[in-house]
Design a protein around this motif. Structure first.
Motif, PDB file in Angstrom:
ATOM      1  N   ASP A  82       5.041  12.306   4.561  1.00 26.21           N
ATOM      2  CA  ASP A  82       4.494  12.933   5.795  1.00 26.21           C
ATOM      3  C   ASP A  82       3.140  13.657   5.534  1.00 26.21           C
ATOM      4  O   ASP A  82       2.340  14.372   6.344  1.00 26.21           O
ATOM      5  CB  ASP A  82       5.139  13.680   6.760  1.00 26.21           C
ATOM      6  N   GLY A  83       2.769  13.908   4.203  1.00 20.45           N
ATOM      7  CA  GLY A  83       1.471  14.390   3.743  1.00 20.45           C
ATOM      8  C   GLY A  83       1.630  15.952   3.823  1.00 20.45           C
ATOM      9  O   GLY A  83       0.662  16.690   3.488  1.00 20.45           O
ATOM     10  N   PRO A 128      10.089   6.015   0.937  1.00 22.16           N
ATOM     11  CA  PRO A 128       8.983   5.916   2.097  1.00 22.16           C
ATOM     12  C   PRO A 128       9.345   6.461   3.472  1.00 22.16           C
ATOM     13  O   PRO A 128       8.475   6.742   4.079  1.00 22.16           O
ATOM     14  CB  PRO A 128       9.090   4.263   2.188  1.00 22.16           C
ATOM     15  N   ASP A 129      10.618   6.550   3.788  1.00 23.97           N
ATOM     16  CA  ASP A 129      10.932   7.205   5.156  1.00 23.97           C
ATOM     17  C   ASP A 129      10.716   8.670   5.336  1.00 23.97           C
ATOM     18  O   ASP A 129      10.815   9.241   6.381  1.00 23.97           O
ATOM     19  CB  ASP A 129      12.175   6.816   5.757  1.00 23.97           C
ATOM     20  N   PHE A 166      15.374  15.981   4.834  1.00 18.86           N
ATOM     21  CA  PHE A 166      13.965  16.476   4.744  1.00 18.86           C
ATOM     22  C   PHE A 166      13.287  16.453   6.117  1.00 18.86           C
ATOM     23  O   PHE A 166      12.798  17.270   6.622  1.00 18.86           O
ATOM     24  CB  PHE A 166      13.089  15.954   3.452  1.00 18.86           C
ATOM     25  N   GLN A 167      13.523  15.351   6.809  1.00 16.22           N
ATOM     26  CA  GLN A 167      12.924  15.460   8.313  1.00 16.22           C
ATOM     27  C   GLN A 167      13.742  16.257   9.251  1.00 16.22           C
ATOM     28  O   GLN A 167      13.020  16.997  10.024  1.00 16.22           O
ATOM     29  CB  GLN A 167      12.928  13.904   8.791  1.00 16.22           C
ATOM     30  N   VAL A 209       3.696   4.966  11.096  1.00 13.24           N
ATOM     31  CA  VAL A 209       3.664   5.008  12.544  1.00 13.24           C
ATOM     32  C   VAL A 209       4.837   5.852  13.187  1.00 13.24           C
ATOM     33  O   VAL A 209       4.858   6.850  13.861  1.00 13.24           O
ATOM     34  CB  VAL A 209       3.275   4.071  13.392  1.00 13.24           C
ATOM     35  N   ASN A 210       5.880   5.019  12.512  1.00 10.51           N
ATOM     36  CA  ASN A 210       7.274   5.585  13.222  1.00 10.51           C
ATOM     37  C   ASN A 210       7.511   7.055  12.570  1.00 10.51           C
ATOM     38  O   ASN A 210       8.397   7.649  13.266  1.00 10.51           O
ATOM     39  CB  ASN A 210       8.362   4.708  12.609  1.00 10.51           C
ATOM     40  N   LEU A 211       7.237   7.302  11.260  1.00 14.14           N
ATOM     41  CA  LEU A 211       7.453   8.660  10.626  1.00 14.14           C
ATOM     42  C   LEU A 211       6.878   9.698  11.272  1.00 14.14           C
ATOM     43  O   LEU A 211       7.160  10.892  11.178  1.00 14.14           O
ATOM     44  CB  LEU A 211       6.924   8.439   8.868  1.00 14.14           C
TER      45      LEU A 211
END
Length: 627
Positions: A197-198, A260-261, A290-291, A326-328
């Motif tokens: 997610d940067g 990657p997610d 983490f999300q 995009v979904n992330l």
């Protein structure tokens, strides 16, 4: 099969499309454990996964092996020279290489940053082990795992610092911020992984019971806003080898890689028993949540064949696809559905074949996707780092359909940053831009030339047509529009259709000097002056009698954006030279000039180099000859 070029690999990184990768390797044979000589190489692996081909080894100025990192656009490679004992101090280097992408310009070393162990903290393990690029490729997160002392139980106490280096400039990589214990750094930060997610980085520890630092705020692009916090639990990794009631054990970590997610991370662990003769117990921890912010240890995986000290064992995840990002980044709803529809249309058209009309429609979908992304940025739905990620990957898709130009500063003709109101170029080896050379004699410069235009979409999503100097089959030379915001920009080449796309880094300054033509201005004792052209470095410059003052007038671009002459310095042959002017050359758009007084102590020196620095931005070196 045995591949000699891949012996002693210490780092692996995938390119943006997952079809090429880079490894850092010493190759077969003897490894110099004195760490005093250069010997590492970089090898590019192309045509993955079915028909891999290996490039010739590319020399890298490294004394030891370390992890590597590749920017999302594949243009910047970061190397960690962990141990350099060639000088008087124990030090490490963070090395930036550019041009590593297959089919791009020749690879070159763009910057080297050295971190030496301070005399008061001479203990290891080493000043740098695992520096990592932020997702936008502008900054470097560099954990510093030095030991400053030992406690009563003889366990090490870390120096506890994380250096934020950058932005990456042409020739320099300065420290933007040093995070310390006052910022919350703890545990001997050792190796890092940057989230997809940067906005965050997991910096695992080496010098405590097995914790980590969580670095957040990376998506702002402002090091002053980066923050450090501890994970909500102090320990993860393998069980203590001697049991929970045994002697204290240093449970340090190795590689840290996000999936990657962005919701999970893999962390290599090894437990170092305090007593000699006991075996290491390596494992792989899986951290999740983490999300949601509910970070926890999902598993500790053990396998007898797992050995993190074996340089043939490296972990890397293939890049996520554009739809995955995009979904992330975007919550479910109309915004995500709109982006997904554009991508699905582009994919459907591309899958139908290579007809020109279908290619144009595919590119149109991706251009509209980029514009939609910047619309979401302005609405606050995504941050600047995420917008740069999505637009960069969309540009990757455009390049797979049409021309794949390389973005350069036209003066120094090397990849890197450009500044507003500076001269830049797009180089296309396929020669698709124009059937012939067309140059402009108009002032102001036109924004369409030979049916070609260039649009610069800056980091805020603002679009500007660029004034054009020339278009030709292999190159477009243009003026970066005034007002272009700093950060990652998208550059589109259009005519009746989009013919090419590229990305560029926009910085306030990007000094580049012409290495050929210059002028010499001679001021005599009686006040008379003369100006003469000089071909550098072939024409020797005569400094004349003691009473003469001789100024060298150099030309370049990306210079005028400085905030004052106090920040402009130059040396000639290592000696300070007074700079009387650095700014626009009044007769030509985008052209700057620098006037400097040549020191008379240079008489008889022959060929010497000029080094120009503007507010810590270093220009390319220019060689002159002094009679």
């Amino acid at each position: 099969m045995q591949v000699p070029q891949l012996d002693n690999v210490s780092g692996l990184a995938f390119g943006p499309d997952g079809h090429w990768a880079v490894v850092n390797t010493r190759g077969p044979g003897y490894i110099d454990l004195t760490y005093t000589t250069l010997g590492s190489t970089v090898v590019v692996i192309n045509a993955l996964p079915d028909n891999p081909t290996l490039s010739n080894p590319i020399p890298a100025p490294m004394h030891s092996q370390g992890n590597i990192d590749l920017s999302l656009d594949g243009e910047t490679l970061l190397l960690n020279d962990t141990t350099d004992l060639s000088g008087p101090t124990f030090q490490s280097e963070v090395i930036v290489m550019q041009g590593i992408r297959p089919g791009g310009p020749p690879p070159r070393v763009a910057a080297i940053h050295t971190i030496a162990a301070p005399p008061e903290f001479p203990l290891g393990p080493n000043p740098i082990r695992d520096a990592r690029l932020t997702l936008d490729g502008r900054y470097v997160v560099a954990p510093i795992p030095l030991i400053r002392a030992f406690d009563a139980q003889q366990l090490p106490i870390g120096l506890n610092q994380i250096a934020i280096l950058g932005p990456i400039r042409n020739g320099t990589l300065d420290t933007a911020r040093l995070l310390t214990e006052a910022d919350g750094v703890h545990g001997g930060p050792y190796q890092a992984g940057v989230s997809p997610d940067g906005d965050s980085a997991l910096v695992v520890n080496a010098l405590d019971g097995g914790g980590a630092n969580l670095l957040t705020g990376l998506g702002t692009g402002d090091p002053a806003k980066f923050k450090v916090s501890a994970l909500p639990f102090p320990f993860f990794g393998p069980p203590f080898p001697l049991g929970p009631n045994g002697p204290p054990v240093l449970a340090s970590h190795g590689q840290a890689i996000y999936t990657p997610d962005g919701d999970s991370a893999l962390v290599v662990n090894w437990a170092s028993p305090p007593l000699a003769g006991l075996p290491l117990i390596p494992s792989l921890s899986v951290l999740t949540g983490f999300q949601s912010g509910n970070i926890r240890v999902a598993a500790n995986l053990r396998d007898p064949t797992f050995n993190p000290f074996d340089n043939r064992q490296q972990i890397a995840t293939a890049p996520a696809g554009l739809m995955d990002y995009v979904n992330l980044y975007v919550r479910a709803g109309a915004a995500r559905d709109g982006l997904a529809a554009l991508l699905n249309d582009a994919i459907t058209r591309a899958d139908r074949g290579e007809l020109a009309a279908r290619s144009d429609a595919t590119v149109d979908d991706l251009v509209n996707f980029i514009r939609s992304v910047y619309g979401l940025l302005r609405q606050g739905v995504i941050n600047a780092s995420q917008a740069a990620t999505l637009s960069r990957l969309a540009v990757e898709g455009i390049q797979n359909v049409v021309a794949d130009p390389t973005h350069n500063g036209s003066i120094v003709l090397t990849p890197g940053a450009v500044a507003p109101n500076s001269i830049a170029s797009l180089n296309d080896t396929e020669g698709l831009f124009s059937p012939r050379l067309v140059t402009s004699t108009l002032r102001p410069l036109p924004t369409t030339l030979g049916g070609i235009s260039v649009t610069v979409i800056d980091a805020t999503g603002t679009e500007r047509l660029a004034p054009l100097f020339s278009v030709s089959p292999g190159q477009i030379v243009y003026l970066v529009p005034q007002g272009t915001a700093t950060g990652k920009a998208v550059v589109l080449v259009g005519g009746s259709r989009i013919m090419g796309a590229a990305t560029s880094s926009i910085e306030p300054l990007s000094p580049g000097l012409i290495t050929g033509g210059a002028m010499v201005q001679r001021v005599r004792a009686d006040g008379t002056q003369s100006v003469e052209p000089v071909d550098l470095p072939n024409s020797p410059i005569d400094l004349g009698p003691e009473t003469d003052q001789v100024y060298l007038i150099l030309y370049g671009t990306g210079i005028r954006g400085h905030s004052g002459m106090s920040g402009v310095t130059a040396t000639v042959g290592g000696e300070a030279a007074a700079v009387s002017y650095a700014g626009p050359q009044p007769d030509f758009d985008g052209l700057d000039q620098v006037n400097l007084l040549l020191p008379r102590s240079l008489i008889g020196r022959g060929r010497v180099e000029i080094a120009l620095s503007i507010q810590s931005w270093d220009g390319n070196r220019v060689t002159i000859s002094i009679r």
